[in-house]
Enzyme design. Sequence first.
Site, PDB file in Angstrom:
ATOM      1  N   LYS A   9      -5.021 -17.518  20.525  1.00  0.00           N
ATOM      2  CA  LYS A   9      -3.804 -18.358  20.503  1.00  0.00           C
ATOM      3  C   LYS A   9      -3.767 -19.191  19.217  1.00  0.00           C
ATOM      4  O   LYS A   9      -4.777 -19.310  18.520  1.00  0.00           O
ATOM      5  CB  LYS A   9      -3.774 -19.282  21.716  1.00  0.00           C
TER       6      LYS A   9
HETATM    7  C1  LIG Z   1      -2.288 -16.394  27.108  1.00  0.00           C
HETATM    8  C2  LIG Z   1      -1.172 -16.738  28.000  1.00  0.00           C
HETATM    9  C3  LIG Z   1      -1.378 -17.265  29.284  1.00  0.00           C
HETATM   10  C4  LIG Z   1      -2.726 -17.323  29.947  1.00  0.00           C
HETATM   11  O1  LIG Z   1      -3.692 -18.019  29.301  1.00  0.00           O
HETATM   12  P1  LIG Z   1      -5.245 -17.742  29.638  1.00  0.00           P
HETATM   13  O2  LIG Z   1      -5.935 -18.861  28.968  1.00  0.00           O
HETATM   14  O3  LIG Z   1      -5.593 -16.409  29.072  1.00  0.00           O
HETATM   15  O4  LIG Z   1      -5.400 -17.782  31.113  1.00  0.00           O
HETATM   16  C5  LIG Z   1      -0.280 -17.659  30.016  1.00  0.00           C
HETATM   17  N1  LIG Z   1       0.963 -17.525  29.532  1.00  0.00           N
HETATM   18  C6  LIG Z   1       1.200 -16.993  28.322  1.00  0.00           C
HETATM   19  C7  LIG Z   1       2.601 -16.878  27.838  1.00  0.00           C
HETATM   20  C8  LIG Z   1       0.146 -16.566  27.520  1.00  0.00           C
HETATM   21  O5  LIG Z   1       0.402 -16.032  26.319  1.00  0.00           O
END
Ligand SMILES: *Cc1c(COP(=O)(O)O)cnc(C)c1O
Length: 376
Positions: free
Chosen positions: A192
């Site tokens: 991210k």
């Molecule tokens: C990555 C993501 C999540 C989940 O996050 P995690 O930390 O992997 O559980 C939820 N919503 C969106 C839009 C994402 O891109």
Amino acid sequence: MKKIQMVDLISQYQHIKPTIDKGFEEVLSTASFINGPQVNLFAQNLEKYLDVKHVIPCGNGTEALQIALMALDLQPGDEVITSDFTFAATVEVISLLKLNSVLVDVDYDTFTISPEAIRKAITPRTKAIIPVHLFGQCANMEEILQIANEHNLYVIEDNAQAIGAEYTFKNGTCKKSGTMGIIGTTSFFPSKNLGCYGDGGALFTDDDELAHKIRGIVNHGMYKRYYHDEIGVNSRLDSLQAVVLNTKLPLLDSYNEKRIKAANYYDRAFSDHPNLVIPVRMEIYSTHVFHQYTLKVINSDRNSLQQYLSKREIPAMIYYPVPLRKQKAYDNGNYNDEDFPVTNKLIDEVISLPMHTELEEDQLKFITDTVLNFFK
Ligand SMILES: *Cc1c(COP(=O)(O)O)cnc(C)c1O
């Protein structure tokens, strides 16, 4: 030329290695793995950055969404409206809590939830809307908040892909993405825009009472040790992850700048191409922090382009290949294909190119030349 990767966390680490390594050593030598001072410091740092009253760290972005719904006391059967075109975490936690997910179509330009589709989906049982700020740009929050206001609904922002983006309302008010709804959630998954080196997540809110409740829920519903006032979960950000996040948060704006620069390079190469639609930037209301750079391929074969790139060692991903309403786990038989003209189109058109903070000019040139050569 360096090998091209979808995300290059190894090169990024090299720039921050001394600070990270020193921070890790401090955690290791004090064995403060859980609830170390680094975690609280990070929550405070992020509160400042986002200009929000409360940041509550947790285990990951999916749990952040689940905890948000738990904190709002939604009851089985309550309806929650969210996007058909996104990662599955949102609909997953709605379903886990036995709430009814109502998936709706998205906007063709921005890939984010369509306010018009939200309006059509509202029933007397609707309790909340979860817009997802997909690929790095905010959904149309002005309209979504307006709808929520009219119908007395909660808005929970899934900000996993847009941390650092800014939204400007028509009256000139400017807010950081994730701080406009009653609760915002995010993920610090390594890839991210603000990622740690494992799993991590957080919730944001300006509401004192909700913040208190969330702090209990993430910790087994305990407000006093071994007294459980409600059903909670165990969802924590660990101290090592907080070290990474404390190191990277001051760099987030410059990281996002680097992504925007790469996006500008892609835009210049593709903007006049008859078979490519570059990502639309809704500059009137949101900045774009390019979690993904997602092209639409029109009147051509997207899958062949992906294979062509792959053969030349350029990774490219399809986010997302299947609408959530058609996933085995979430297909409740209640949806009509005609209500999803945009999602149905996007799943065949979208392709995301490599996007990260370490892209170099020769790599960008090779990627854009190769994409353009495919169409020759
Ligand atoms: C990555 C993501 C999540 C989940 O996050 P995690 O930390 O992997 O559980 C939820 N919503 C969106 C839009 C994402 O891109």
